[in-house]
Write a protein that holds these residues in place. Structure first.
Motif, PDB file in Angstrom:
ATOM      1  N   VAL A  58      19.301 -51.239-110.212  1.00 11.52           N
ATOM      2  CA  VAL A  58      18.025 -51.485-110.279  1.00 11.52           C
ATOM      3  C   VAL A  58      17.628 -52.969-110.553  1.00 11.52           C
ATOM      4  O   VAL A  58      16.560 -53.222-109.592  1.00 11.52           O
ATOM      5  CB  VAL A  58      17.534 -51.013-111.850  1.00 11.52           C
ATOM      6  N   GLY A  59      18.223 -53.971-110.961  1.00 10.51           N
ATOM      7  CA  GLY A  59      18.068 -55.256-110.813  1.00 10.51           C
ATOM      8  C   GLY A  59      18.193 -55.883-109.561  1.00 10.51           C
ATOM      9  O   GLY A  59      17.245 -56.520-108.877  1.00 10.51           O
TER      10      GLY A  59
ATOM     11  N   GLU B 253      26.701 -55.087-102.242  1.00 12.20           N
ATOM     12  CA  GLU B 253      26.976 -53.641-103.311  1.00 12.20           C
ATOM     13  C   GLU B 253      27.889 -52.759-102.351  1.00 12.20           C
ATOM     14  O   GLU B 253      28.087 -52.867-101.469  1.00 12.20           O
ATOM     15  CB  GLU B 253      25.149 -53.068-102.965  1.00 12.20           C
ATOM     16  N   ARG B 254      28.667 -52.663-103.629  1.00 14.49           N
ATOM     17  CA  ARG B 254      29.851 -51.673-103.222  1.00 14.49           C
ATOM     18  C   ARG B 254      29.483 -50.496-102.665  1.00 14.49           C
ATOM     19  O   ARG B 254      30.106 -49.949-101.652  1.00 14.49           O
ATOM     20  CB  ARG B 254      30.485 -51.395-104.618  1.00 14.49           C
TER      21      ARG B 254
ATOM     22  N   ILE C 166      33.187 -57.105-104.761  1.00 17.71           N
ATOM     23  CA  ILE C 166      33.171 -58.504-105.097  1.00 17.71           C
ATOM     24  C   ILE C 166      34.244 -58.710-106.057  1.00 17.71           C
ATOM     25  O   ILE C 166      34.503 -57.972-107.238  1.00 17.71           O
ATOM     26  CB  ILE C 166      31.672 -58.817-105.823  1.00 17.71           C
TER      27      ILE C 166
ATOM     28  N   SER D   8      23.496 -59.000-110.826  1.00 13.84           N
ATOM     29  CA  SER D   8      23.145 -57.770-111.460  1.00 13.84           C
ATOM     30  C   SER D   8      23.912 -56.609-111.312  1.00 13.84           C
ATOM     31  O   SER D   8      23.811 -55.652-110.474  1.00 13.84           O
ATOM     32  CB  SER D   8      21.721 -57.523-110.716  1.00 13.84           C
TER      33      SER D   8
ATOM     34  N   CYS E 142      20.473 -47.691-121.753  1.00 19.91           N
ATOM     35  CA  CYS E 142      19.391 -46.474-122.017  1.00 19.91           C
ATOM     36  C   CYS E 142      19.658 -45.976-123.433  1.00 19.91           C
ATOM     37  O   CYS E 142      20.068 -44.836-123.406  1.00 19.91           O
ATOM     38  CB  CYS E 142      19.404 -45.310-120.801  1.00 19.91           C
TER      39      CYS E 142
ATOM     40  N   ASP F  87      22.019 -55.267-117.261  1.00 17.31           N
ATOM     41  CA  ASP F  87      22.744 -54.786-117.983  1.00 17.31           C
ATOM     42  C   ASP F  87      23.909 -55.701-118.182  1.00 17.31           C
ATOM     43  O   ASP F  87      24.779 -55.444-119.149  1.00 17.31           O
ATOM     44  CB  ASP F  87      23.319 -53.434-117.545  1.00 17.31           C
TER      45      ASP F  87
ATOM     46  N   ALA G 176      18.668 -51.569-120.436  1.00 17.09           N
ATOM     47  CA  ALA G 176      17.826 -50.529-120.110  1.00 17.09           C
ATOM     48  C   ALA G 176      17.173 -50.994-118.412  1.00 17.09           C
ATOM     49  O   ALA G 176      16.873 -52.180-118.252  1.00 17.09           O
ATOM     50  CB  ALA G 176      16.483 -50.386-120.793  1.00 17.09           C
ATOM     51  N   GLY G 177      17.045 -50.107-117.594  1.00 22.54           N
ATOM     52  CA  GLY G 177      16.430 -50.435-116.431  1.00 22.54           C
ATOM     53  C   GLY G 177      15.103 -51.183-116.673  1.00 22.54           C
ATOM     54  O   GLY G 177      14.720 -52.111-115.601  1.00 22.54           O
ATOM     55  N   VAL G 178      14.298 -51.059-117.502  1.00 27.18           N
ATOM     56  CA  VAL G 178      12.959 -51.497-117.528  1.00 27.18           C
ATOM     57  C   VAL G 178      13.181 -53.060-117.743  1.00 27.18           C
ATOM     58  O   VAL G 178      12.266 -53.878-117.224  1.00 27.18           O
ATOM     59  CB  VAL G 178      12.327 -50.849-118.889  1.00 27.18           C
TER      60      VAL G 178
END
Ligand SMILES: Cc1cc2nc3c(=O)[nH]c(=O)nc-3n(C[C@H](O)[C@H](O)[C@H](O)COP(=O)(O)OP(=O)(O)OC[C@H]3O[C@@H](n4cnc5c(N)ncnc54)[C@H](O)[C@@H]3O)c2cc1C
Length: 384
Positions: free
Chosen positions: A13-14, A36-37, A79, A104, A156, A286, A301-303
């Motif tokens: 998300v981030g 990203e993996r 990473i 992130s 969440c 997170d 949380a994603g927000v």
């Protein structure tokens, strides 16, 4: 002309939001590298609908590839080292160097920390686990569904309570509700506790209205996977037929082993700028820890990851390119609470308010569920 490189670590998300906004805001010659993996982005909130039968796996994931067409460099792999002093990371043995880092990397899920839990399965915080819960819940004729929050912190705060209500709704749709009991066992004393007692009471009320038993402050000690029995640190035991579990979370190993980690393993950041103690090294979402005045950290949380990503991307555009002004994250957050049957609740507020977050709970209705569905649709439209 000078060329800047921003390494965005993590395409969840981030990272997705940070990389996309950076690409828009930086100069065309600047590099935005998303590391990203996975080759796919998962929209995690939709896993709740996957586990309760209203989404298919292909509806909750997209290939990250379209981002490359917009000028974001995609690097896939693991990473294994982060050197924040030099703003360098090691990706599968190769060194990548940036003028700025945005970390992130989320939270790592560690079911193996509870004896027997990995064997028992039911981890609906992963795509395969959510699928497995649906397969079992959609064939259950009679028996016990246990929704378990194994430990805190977890991402969440609403998700396990939503999961319980969505599974209850599935049992009603399948006309087996009278033959099935549903129980939530949670390691925390109250749902969504950081949002305040009004929100906690509201969520407990929703859960009880659905005829779901609720056991707070009940931490999972071990699972007897073959006997389908849960053992809690209170000494209590419970049998289950279907298990839906939020496993223990930890900061990713690569973060824990880096100078970025604080004593808990998560990354301490400035609450407003999201900068770490290293210049031009930011962390969001997170993987971070932000202590609040009431003595608990900002929820995962994603927000928040989303809001922090926008702040950091605009700040970096200001710092690296002199565009606009540096931004501050003000702690605004909101959350839909899915209840099944097309109903949802909603809470919104300022989590940085002092001495305690000011969060308001709105009356449940069909419009909140519709808003959550619209949010999902807009997510894919906006970022893909
Ligand atoms: C079932 C469920 C429902 C949810 N519902 C909501 C909701 O309704 N509202 C809400 O606000 N939040 C919700 N969340 C929480 C939300 O999804 C997270 O808070 C959010 O994804 C955090 O974003 P992030 O960027 O910090 O981490 P993530 O989105 O988890 O992204 C981290 C990324 O880093 C990658 N990564 C990690 N380590 C490495 C490595 N060593 N090398 C390469 N890549 C690596 C991972 O593959 C991952 O893609 C939900 C979560 C779940 C599981």
């Amino acid at each position: 002309m000078d060329r800047r490189t921003v390494l965005v670590l993590g395409g969840g998300v981030g990272g997705l939001v940070a990389a996309s906004v950076l690409r828009r805001e930086l100069a065309p010659q600047d590099r935005v590298v998303l590391v990203e993996r996975s080759t796919k982005h998962t929209f995690w909130p939709s896993l709740l609908w996957l586990m309760s039968g209203s989404r298919k796996p292909e509806q909750v994931q997209r290939n990250l590839e379209p981002l490359a067409r917009r000028g974001i460099e995609l690097r896939h792999g693991d990473i294994t080292e982060i050197d924040p002093e030099r703003r360098q990371v090691v990706l599968d043995g190769e060194e990548l160097l940036g003028d700025a880092l945005v970390v992130s990397l989320g939270a790592s899920l560690e079911p193996e920390r509870v004896p027997g839990l990995a064997e028992a399965g039911g981890n609906f915080y992963t795509l395969d686990g959510a699928k497995q819960v649906y397969e079992q819940a959609s064939t259950l004729q009679t028996g016990r569904v246990a929704v378990v929050v194994a430990d805190v912190p977890f991402k969440c705060p609403a998700a396990p309570y939503e999961a319980a209500m969505l599974l209850e709704s599935l049992m009603r749709r399948r006309k087996v509700r009278d033959q099935v009991t549903l129980t939530v066992y949670a390691a925390e004393p109250a749902p969504m506790g950081v949002a305040g007692p009004e929100v906690s009471r509201g969520v407990v009320g929703f859960v009880r209205q659905h005829g779901i038993d609720y056991h707070p402050s009940t931490k999972l000690a071990r699972v007897d996977a073959s006997g389908k029995r849960l053992h809690f640190d209170t000494g209590d035991q419970a049998e289950y037929d279907v298990l839906a579990v939020v496993p223990p979370h930890a900061a990713p190993e690569v973060v824990r082993n880096s100078p970025l980690a604080g004593p808990s393993g998560w990354i301490p950041i400035d609450a407003a700028t999201c900068e770490t103690r290293f210049d031009n090294v930011f962390a969001i979402g997170d993987v971070t820890t932000v202590p609040l005045k009431l003595g608990k950290p900002l929820p995962k949380a994603g927000v928040f990851a989303h809001g922090q990503a926008q702040v950091v991307a605009l700040t970096l555009a200001a710092r690296l390119r002199g565009r606009g002004q540096e931004q501050r994250f003000e702690g605004q957050g909101e959350c839909f609470i899915e209840m099944g049957g097309g109903l949802a609740g909603f809470a919104r507020g300022n989590f940085y308010a002092e001495p305690a977050p000011q969060v308001q709970m709105y009356r449940a209705g069909r419009h909140w569920h519709a808003a959550k569905v619209a949010f999902e649709r807009n997510w894919w439209r906006t970022w893909f």
